[in-house]
Design a protein around this motif. Structure first.
Motif, short mmCIF file in Angstrom:
data_model
loop_
_atom_site.label_atom_id
_atom_site.label_comp_id
_atom_site.label_asym_id
_atom_site.label_seq_id
_atom_site.Cartn_x
_atom_site.Cartn_y
_atom_site.Cartn_z
N PHE A 129 0.81 -1.22 0.00
CA PHE A 129 0.00 0.00 0.00
C PHE A 129 0.85 1.28 0.00
CE2 PHE A 129 -3.32 -2.86 1.86
CZ PHE A 129 -4.23 -2.73 0.82
N GLY A 130 2.16 1.11 -0.05
CA GLY A 130 3.05 2.26 -0.18
C GLY A 130 3.24 3.07 1.09
N ILE A 131 3.02 2.47 2.26
CA ILE A 131 3.16 3.24 3.50
C ILE A 131 4.04 2.52 4.53
CG2 ILE A 131 1.07 4.67 3.39
CD1 ILE A 131 -0.44 2.51 4.83
N GLU A 132 4.94 1.65 4.06
CA GLU A 132 5.81 0.94 4.99
C GLU A 132 6.73 1.90 5.73
OE1 GLU A 132 8.93 -2.84 5.18
OE2 GLU A 132 8.34 -1.99 3.25
N ASP A 133 7.06 3.03 5.11
CA ASP A 133 7.95 3.99 5.76
C ASP A 133 7.29 4.70 6.94
OD1 ASP A 133 6.19 5.33 4.07
OD2 ASP A 133 7.59 6.97 3.68
N ARG A 134 5.98 4.51 7.10
CA ARG A 134 5.27 5.13 8.23
C ARG A 134 4.97 4.12 9.34
NH1 ARG A 134 2.60 9.89 7.01
NH2 ARG A 134 2.60 10.10 9.28
N LYS A 135 5.56 2.93 9.27
CA LYS A 135 5.15 1.84 10.16
C LYS A 135 5.37 2.13 11.64
CE LYS A 135 9.46 -0.80 9.50
NZ LYS A 135 10.01 -2.08 8.99
N TYR A 136 6.35 2.96 11.98
CA TYR A 136 6.60 3.26 13.39
C TYR A 136 5.94 4.58 13.82
CZ TYR A 136 10.06 -0.46 13.07
OH TYR A 136 10.68 -1.68 12.87
N ASP A 137 5.29 5.26 12.90
CA ASP A 137 4.60 6.51 13.22
C ASP A 137 3.28 6.21 13.94
OD1 ASP A 137 6.64 7.74 11.89
OD2 ASP A 137 5.47 8.31 10.14
N SER A 138 2.80 7.19 14.67
CA SER A 138 1.50 7.04 15.32
C SER A 138 0.41 7.00 14.25
CB SER A 138 1.24 8.21 16.27
OG SER A 138 -0.12 8.20 16.70
N PHE A 139 -0.50 6.07 14.41
CA PHE A 139 -1.64 5.97 13.50
C PHE A 139 -2.41 7.29 13.41
CE2 PHE A 139 -6.20 5.02 12.89
CZ PHE A 139 -6.17 4.33 11.69
N LEU A 140 -2.47 8.01 14.52
CA LEU A 140 -3.26 9.24 14.59
C LEU A 140 -2.67 10.37 13.75
CD1 LEU A 140 -4.13 9.28 18.40
CD2 LEU A 140 -5.46 8.32 16.51
N THR A 141 -1.40 10.24 13.36
CA THR A 141 -0.76 11.31 12.57
C THR A 141 -0.97 11.13 11.07
OG1 THR A 141 1.37 10.14 12.37
CG2 THR A 141 1.03 11.50 14.33
N LEU A 142 -1.58 10.02 10.66
CA LEU A 142 -1.78 9.77 9.24
C LEU A 142 -2.95 10.57 8.69
CD1 LEU A 142 -1.46 5.86 9.06
CD2 LEU A 142 0.35 7.58 8.86
N SER A 143 -2.95 10.74 7.36
CA SER A 143 -4.11 11.33 6.70
C SER A 143 -5.26 10.33 6.75
CB SER A 143 -3.78 11.67 5.24
OG SER A 143 -3.61 10.46 4.50
N GLU A 144 -6.47 10.78 6.48
CA GLU A 144 -7.62 9.88 6.52
C GLU A 144 -7.47 8.75 5.49
OE1 GLU A 144 -10.08 9.84 8.84
OE2 GLU A 144 -8.74 11.34 9.73
N GLY A 145 -6.93 9.08 4.33
CA GLY A 145 -6.71 8.05 3.31
C GLY A 145 -5.69 7.02 3.74
N GLN A 146 -4.60 7.48 4.36
CA GLN A 146 -3.58 6.55 4.85
C GLN A 146 -4.12 5.68 5.98
OE1 GLN A 146 -0.62 9.57 5.73
NE2 GLN A 146 0.65 8.94 4.00
N LYS A 147 -4.93 6.26 6.85
CA LYS A 147 -5.56 5.47 7.91
C LYS A 147 -6.41 4.36 7.31
CE LYS A 147 -5.88 9.13 11.42
NZ LYS A 147 -6.81 10.03 12.16
N GLN A 148 -7.14 4.69 6.25
CA GLN A 148 -8.01 3.68 5.63
C GLN A 148 -7.18 2.54 5.06
OE1 GLN A 148 -11.00 3.41 6.08
NE2 GLN A 148 -12.20 2.76 4.34
N LEU A 149 -6.05 2.85 4.44
CA LEU A 149 -5.19 1.80 3.89
C LEU A 149 -4.64 0.90 5.00
CD1 LEU A 149 -3.22 3.80 1.17
CD2 LEU A 149 -5.08 2.17 0.81
#
Length: 265
Positions: A129-149
């Motif tokens: 889904f193209g978001i492995e680089d965010r794996k250690y970030d807080s879920f709450l900091t993602l955009s709504e689209g990234q949260k959905q993925l």
């Protein structure tokens, strides 16, 4: 590939309190297919998904993997079925990777930890889904689209053979919607799994689902076999739901044909 029915629904009805939303709903979902639910707002799509997932009670027969799902515990349901809800419900500070790993909870003991293999599978899906680089970030900091993925990845990671999704495309950009559905097809088709998905985007449904159930007034008004049905028949069925619409057949640069629904003049 198997054509075994993994989902069988007979005479299903449900609603909220005394208000009945669905009545006498009947359909099957076979292995190796993605079935989309289409209909205008308030027709009962979300109610159907919630009933299938035992979030709200229903009457009638519902067989999942050939078994009476009304007899299943919540844990057994989660071992066999995954859900992508409209809203994640996550409000605590938790890493993206840990959210995806929640998909393995039914398979882990109360005090157990995810295995290295589980972590690898979670990271693999985040990569798709193209978001492995965010794996250690807080879920709450993602955009709504990234949260959905991330929530979609959570549903797919446990490798259940039945997947329910309630408007998974709602927060996603146009191109990401198609990427998401193509990833879903690769996870489902040819692996004796199935998916039942409530969708708003008719064009997405027409081009990436195998069959469509058109919901109107709490019932399945008709079924569309996208792969074999002719354009005229599909158009007539969609008009009964969406009114004055037309279907157009378009071809991309690779000569791949797609059906597009447009508003008629």
């Amino acid at each position: 590939m198997s054509d075994k029915a993994l989902v069988q629904v007979k005479n299903l009805s449900s609603g909220y309190g005394k208000k009945q939303i669905l009545s006498d709903v009947n359909f099957d979902v076979n292995a190796n297919e993605i079935v989309g639910l289409l209909g205008v707002n308030g027709c009962g799509k979300t109610t159907l998904i919630k009933t299938m997932c035992k979030i709200i009670p229903g009457n009638g027969e519902m067989l999942l993997n050939g078994e009476d799902a009304s007899l299943w515990s919540s844990r057994k349901f989660s071992k066999n079925c995954s859900l992508v809800p409209q809203k994640s419900g996550i409000t605590i500070d938790i890493s993206v990777l840990d959210v995806v790993l929640m998909g393995f909870n039914p398979f882990i003991s109360l005090l157990g930890r995810p295995t290295k293999k589980m972590v690898a599978e979670a990271e693999k899906l985040l990569g798709l889904f193209g978001i492995e680089d965010r794996k250690y970030d807080s879920f709450l900091t993602l955009s709504e689209g990234q949260k959905q993925l991330v929530i979609i990845a959570r549903a797919l990671v446990a490798d259940t053979n039945i997947v329910f999704m309630d408007e998974p495309e709602s927060s996603l950009d146009f191109s990401v919607r198609y990427d998401m559905m193509n990833i879903l097809r690769r996870q489902i088709v040819g692996k004796d799994k199935c998916a039942l998905i409530s969708l708003h985007d008719v064009n997405l449904a027409l081009n990436l689902c195998d069959r469509l159930l058109l919901i109107k007034d709490g019932k399945v008004s008709s079924t569309i076999d996208v792969r074999s049905e002719d354009k005229g028949s599909i158009e007539q069925k969609l008009q009964k739901i969406y009114g004055s619409v037309r279907l157009m057949l378009v071809t991309d640069e690779a000569n791949k044909e797609s059906l597009i629904m447009v508003k008629a003049n």
